[in-house]
Design an enzyme around this catalytic site. Structure first.
Site, PDB file in Angstrom:
ATOM      1  N   LYS A 139       0.667  -1.102  -0.068  1.00  0.00           N
ATOM      2  CA  LYS A 139      -0.011   0.061  -0.017  1.00  0.00           C
ATOM      3  C   LYS A 139       0.944   1.308   0.149  1.00  0.00           C
ATOM      4  CE  LYS A 139      -4.168  -1.736   0.120  1.00  0.00           C
ATOM      5  NZ  LYS A 139      -4.986  -1.848   1.387  1.00  0.00           N
ATOM      6  N   LYS A 181      -4.852 -10.794  -9.386  1.00  0.00           N
ATOM      7  CA  LYS A 181      -6.102 -11.119  -9.186  1.00  0.00           C
ATOM      8  C   LYS A 181      -7.199  -9.977  -9.357  1.00  0.00           C
ATOM      9  CE  LYS A 181      -8.071 -11.908  -4.609  1.00  0.00           C
ATOM     10  NZ  LYS A 181      -7.515 -11.759  -2.963  1.00  0.00           N
ATOM     11  N   LYS A 219     -10.811  -3.915  -7.458  1.00  0.00           N
ATOM     12  CA  LYS A 219     -11.344  -2.935  -7.912  1.00  0.00           C
ATOM     13  C   LYS A 219     -10.107  -1.872  -8.432  1.00  0.00           C
ATOM     14  CE  LYS A 219     -14.277  -3.227  -4.069  1.00  0.00           C
ATOM     15  NZ  LYS A 219     -13.623  -4.020  -3.102  1.00  0.00           N
TER      16      LYS A 219
END
Length: 338
Positions: A115, A196, A199
């Site tokens: 992240k 994968k 969104k």
């Protein structure tokens, strides 16, 4: 007989897709219907604050995710279903856990590193301490099993570490939770089958389906037209004589959403080398569209009743808060705050 306590949540960070459904929501419904389980399912809206967001989008997303949970079959009478932010004890217990965890334990978390790379302009303290809040989410209800995807296994392991540290320092209080991977699944992107399905980072409810960034992802409430369009564009290229990741992904989806005759037909075609991607995509689009027709109708009905959704969340939060207060009284007494 004592029931096993299950705790799980989904981030309030945009519309849910079929990967979320197969990997989480479908299993949640099965778990809530198991008489041997006590289930706590929450909308992880506090976790959603760690990455960039707009307040107007966040409030819409919380209602959207609530409607999606209910439309998919979550029953507030069979489980405790609530928004994380409405139970203030989560943040309080997370702070206590922050004070137990060495900085190095948090810095080694793979998701924090990922992240931080994705959001270099927003590497906030919440990203770093995310696992402490997740541990609080689980241990607040004395969670014993946590149904998570592979990307969250490390966080559940840290929750075990937190429970062990607290118990060793202050006396037996928390169970050491385990991961509950009943049916681990990796649904891959239609546009990039090596990654994968997820969104897009900028996804919000204002960015309607059909934009280029969403083509790898089938959302639960996509229209049949959108589902057909996205599957028609799905990547299936492969090296000669080898099954491609895109082909395998479509066959996996067919196994979950297709009818028995269709699954048999396309499996035989795949094995004999006569599989026609255009026919597979058409059949799969029809199956997924039909499968989620009741969901789309139910969700639309629920979103037209925002007062009802708010009431469901408030009632669930009241049930969760009752347990959370008891846990915090025990924790405070043991660490000397009362």
């Amino acid at each position: 007989m004592k029931k096993e306590i299950i705790v799980a949540g989904i981030r309030a960070s945009g519309k849910l897709h079929i990967g979320n459904y197969l990997g989480a929501l479908k299993q949640f419904v099965e778990l809530q219907n198991d008489p041997a389980k006590d289930c706590y399912f929450f909308i992880a809206d506090l976790h959603g604050l760690t990455t960039p967001f707009e307040p107007s989008d966040l409030s819409k997303t919380i209602l959207d995710v609530t409607a999606a949970y209910l439309a998919a079959g979550i029953d507030p009478d069979k489980c405790v279903f609530f928004p994380q932010s409405q139970v203030l004890e989560h943040a309080q217990l997370a702070w206590i856990f922050n004070c137990l965890l060495p900085l190095g334990e948090l810095e080694r978390m793979t998701q924090y590193k990922d992240k931080a790379r994705q959001h270099k302009e927003n590497i906030n303290a919440g990203l770093l301490t995310y696992p402490a809040l997740m541990a609080a989410d689980i241990l607040m209800y004395k969670g014993e099993a946590v149904p998570v995807g592979e990307d969250q296994v490390q966080h559940v392991e840290l929750a075990r570490v937190v429970a062990r540290k607290f118990n060793n320092r202050f006396g037996k209080t928390f169970p050491e939770p385990k991961t509950f991977l009943r049916e681990p699944l990796r649904i891959m992107s239609l546009a990039d089958p090596d990654k994968k399905m997820s969104k897009t980072p900028h996804q919000s409810l204002r960015s309607g389906a059909g934009q280029a960034g969403d083509d790898g992802c089938i959302f639960l409430d996509d229209t049949p037209l959108e589902i057909h369009r996205k599957l028609k564009k799905a990547v299936t290229a492969s090296e000669s004589g080898k099954k491609s990741p895109g082909e395998e992904n479509l066959m996996l989806l067919l196994a979950h959403f297709g009818k028995t005759d269709g699954i048999r037909h396309f499996t035989e075609a795949q094995n004999s080398g006569t599989l026609k991607y255009s026919e597979l995509k058409q059949a799969l689009a029809e199956s997924i569209s039909e499968y989620f027709t009741p969901f789309r109708e139910k969700k639309k009905e629920l979103l037209a009743r925002p007062e009802y959704l708010a009431r469901v969340l408030a009632q669930g939060a009241a049930k969760a808060a009752q347990i959370a207060r008891e846990t915090m009284l025990e924790v405070k007494e043991k660490i000397g705050l009362v």
